[in-house]
Motif scaffolding. Structure first.
Motif, short mmCIF file in Angstrom:
data_model
loop_
_atom_site.label_atom_id
_atom_site.label_comp_id
_atom_site.label_asym_id
_atom_site.label_seq_id
_atom_site.Cartn_x
_atom_site.Cartn_y
_atom_site.Cartn_z
N GLU A 94 -85.90 -19.54 -86.28
CA GLU A 94 -84.40 -19.57 -86.49
C GLU A 94 -83.66 -18.51 -87.21
O GLU A 94 -82.70 -18.15 -87.33
CB GLU A 94 -84.17 -20.88 -87.20
N PHE A 95 -84.56 -17.31 -87.37
CA PHE A 95 -83.82 -16.14 -87.97
C PHE A 95 -83.02 -15.53 -86.90
O PHE A 95 -83.10 -15.61 -85.80
CB PHE A 95 -85.04 -15.08 -88.22
N GLN A 96 -81.98 -14.95 -87.45
CA GLN A 96 -80.74 -14.40 -86.56
C GLN A 96 -80.70 -12.72 -86.60
O GLN A 96 -81.21 -12.23 -87.67
CB GLN A 96 -79.38 -14.78 -86.99
N PRO A 97 -80.49 -12.03 -85.66
CA PRO A 97 -80.48 -10.60 -85.53
C PRO A 97 -79.21 -10.11 -85.84
O PRO A 97 -79.21 -8.79 -86.27
CB PRO A 97 -80.91 -10.34 -83.96
N TRP A 98 -78.14 -10.74 -86.09
CA TRP A 98 -76.78 -10.20 -86.34
C TRP A 98 -76.48 -9.37 -87.64
O TRP A 98 -75.86 -8.46 -87.34
CB TRP A 98 -75.82 -11.25 -86.00
N PRO A 99 -77.12 -9.92 -88.67
CA PRO A 99 -77.11 -8.98 -89.67
C PRO A 99 -77.62 -7.37 -89.45
O PRO A 99 -77.02 -6.40 -90.09
CB PRO A 99 -77.90 -9.70 -90.83
N TYR A 100 -78.79 -7.29 -88.89
CA TYR A 100 -79.43 -6.14 -88.30
C TYR A 100 -78.56 -5.41 -87.38
O TYR A 100 -78.56 -4.10 -87.48
CB TYR A 100 -80.69 -6.51 -88.09
N VAL A 101 -77.96 -5.96 -86.51
CA VAL A 101 -77.00 -5.40 -85.50
C VAL A 101 -75.95 -4.82 -86.18
O VAL A 101 -75.55 -3.68 -85.90
CB VAL A 101 -76.57 -6.51 -84.40
N ALA A 102 -75.12 -5.63 -87.20
CA ALA A 102 -74.06 -5.38 -87.87
C ALA A 102 -74.39 -3.91 -88.74
O ALA A 102 -73.75 -2.89 -88.94
CB ALA A 102 -73.55 -6.38 -88.64
N THR A 103 -75.84 -4.11 -89.47
CA THR A 103 -76.14 -2.84 -90.27
C THR A 103 -76.19 -1.75 -89.66
O THR A 103 -76.19 -0.58 -90.04
CB THR A 103 -77.34 -3.15 -91.04
N MET A 104 -76.65 -1.81 -88.33
CA MET A 104 -76.99 -0.67 -87.56
C MET A 104 -75.60 -0.07 -87.32
O MET A 104 -75.49 1.31 -87.43
CB MET A 104 -77.46 -0.98 -86.10
N MET A 105 -74.47 -0.92 -87.06
CA MET A 105 -73.08 -0.02 -86.85
C MET A 105 -72.91 0.72 -87.97
O MET A 105 -72.15 1.70 -88.37
CB MET A 105 -72.22 -1.23 -86.82
N ASN A 106 -72.92 -0.02 -89.33
CA ASN A 106 -72.83 0.34 -90.49
C ASN A 106 -73.52 1.77 -91.00
O ASN A 106 -72.80 2.74 -91.34
CB ASN A 106 -72.99 -0.58 -91.73
N CYS A 107 -74.59 2.12 -90.60
CA CYS A 107 -75.66 3.09 -90.77
C CYS A 107 -74.91 4.42 -89.81
O CYS A 107 -75.00 5.29 -90.58
CB CYS A 107 -76.80 2.81 -90.54
N MET A 108 -74.57 4.02 -88.63
CA MET A 108 -74.19 5.04 -87.82
C MET A 108 -72.91 5.63 -88.08
O MET A 108 -72.60 6.93 -88.28
CB MET A 108 -73.85 4.52 -86.34
N LEU A 109 -71.99 4.94 -88.59
CA LEU A 109 -70.74 5.29 -89.40
C LEU A 109 -70.97 6.09 -90.67
O LEU A 109 -70.34 7.30 -90.76
CB LEU A 109 -69.99 4.27 -89.61
#
Length: 238
Positions: free
Chosen positions: A41-56
């Motif tokens: 039941e783990f969700q990927p969205w925190p990691y997807v959002a963190t990817m955006m944060n890191c790129m910026l």
């Protein structure tokens, strides 16, 4: 004699080390996924959002936007590597979850397009150095503050249930130290307003989590259906 610039560099190195371990902190979750061959039941969205944060933040720390902030770029480039690995694990072990891979892919494509647009606007439409820092810095701050504030959403549940089960102390503590180090970094030698804003607020948000933890860690929990929330990750950024 050590001058302010050298002190700032040393503090930045310390921030990189702390941020590295914060990026590394979800690894036990992914070891569990690997062993069970399922994301459960783990969700990927925190990691997807963190990817955006890191790129910026990688872009913000480059000399084309902000001089003397290369340590912001280095740690967030490392963060991108971690997030890419975490997201890959989700893609491999998501099994038969309907549209899971497609949705992750769409979000990642949207993020790349958004960041590419920000880069192009910054490089070709904005000429003034201060305006570049403001444009990119404000966007970075919005994402960073949201990331730091995400675990604070659990505070209401902690107060209602009188249980700190849903608020991991170590995560809040390391996040507090991380935000504090980067706040100090932003104040030394040359003021970095946008690193200061998001990490200053992040320090306050993490402090509030620690205060609530201290108030309720020995409290008698109220009985309640215990459905654990999706895992929340705080990005280790500048």
């Amino acid at each position: 004699m050590v001058d302010a610039k050298q002190v700032r560099f040393i503090v930045g190195i310390i921030g990189n080390v702390i941020s590295f371990f914060l990026f590394f902190s979800p690894m036990p979750t992914f070891w569990r996924i690997f062993k069970n061959k399922s994301v459960e039941e783990f969700q990927p969205w925190p990691y997807v959002a963190t990817m955006m944060n890191c790129m910026l933040w990688v872009f913000y720390g480059l000399p084309v936007v902000h001089k003397d902030s290369i340590l912001v770029t280095t740690i967030n480039a490392v963060g991108m590597g971690f997030e890419a690995f975490y997201i890959s694990v989700f893609l491999i072990y998501c099994g038969g979850k309907k549209n899971f891979r497609r949705n992750i892919g769409l979000y990642l494509v949207a993020e790349v397009i958004a960041v590419a647009g920000i880069v192009l606007i910054t490089l070709f439409a904005i000429q003034n150095e201060f305006a570049k820092q403001t444009f990119v810095g404000v966007i970075c701050d919005v994402f960073n503050i949201a990331m730091y504030g995400a675990p604070s959403l659990v505070i209401k549940k902690v107060i209602r249930t009188r249980s700190v089960e849903y608020m991991p102390f170590l995560l809040s503590f390391v996040s507090f130290v991380n935000a504090g180090i980067w706040t100090a970094y932003s104040l030394i030698y040359k003021l970095d307003l946008y690193v200061l804003i998001s990490n200053g607020l992040g320090t306050a948000l993490c402090a509030s989590q620690l205060i609530v933890y201290g108030l309720y860690r020995n409290a008698t929990p109220r009985d309640e259906d215990k459905t654990k929330p999706s895992e929340i990750e705080i990005p280790a950024t500048a």
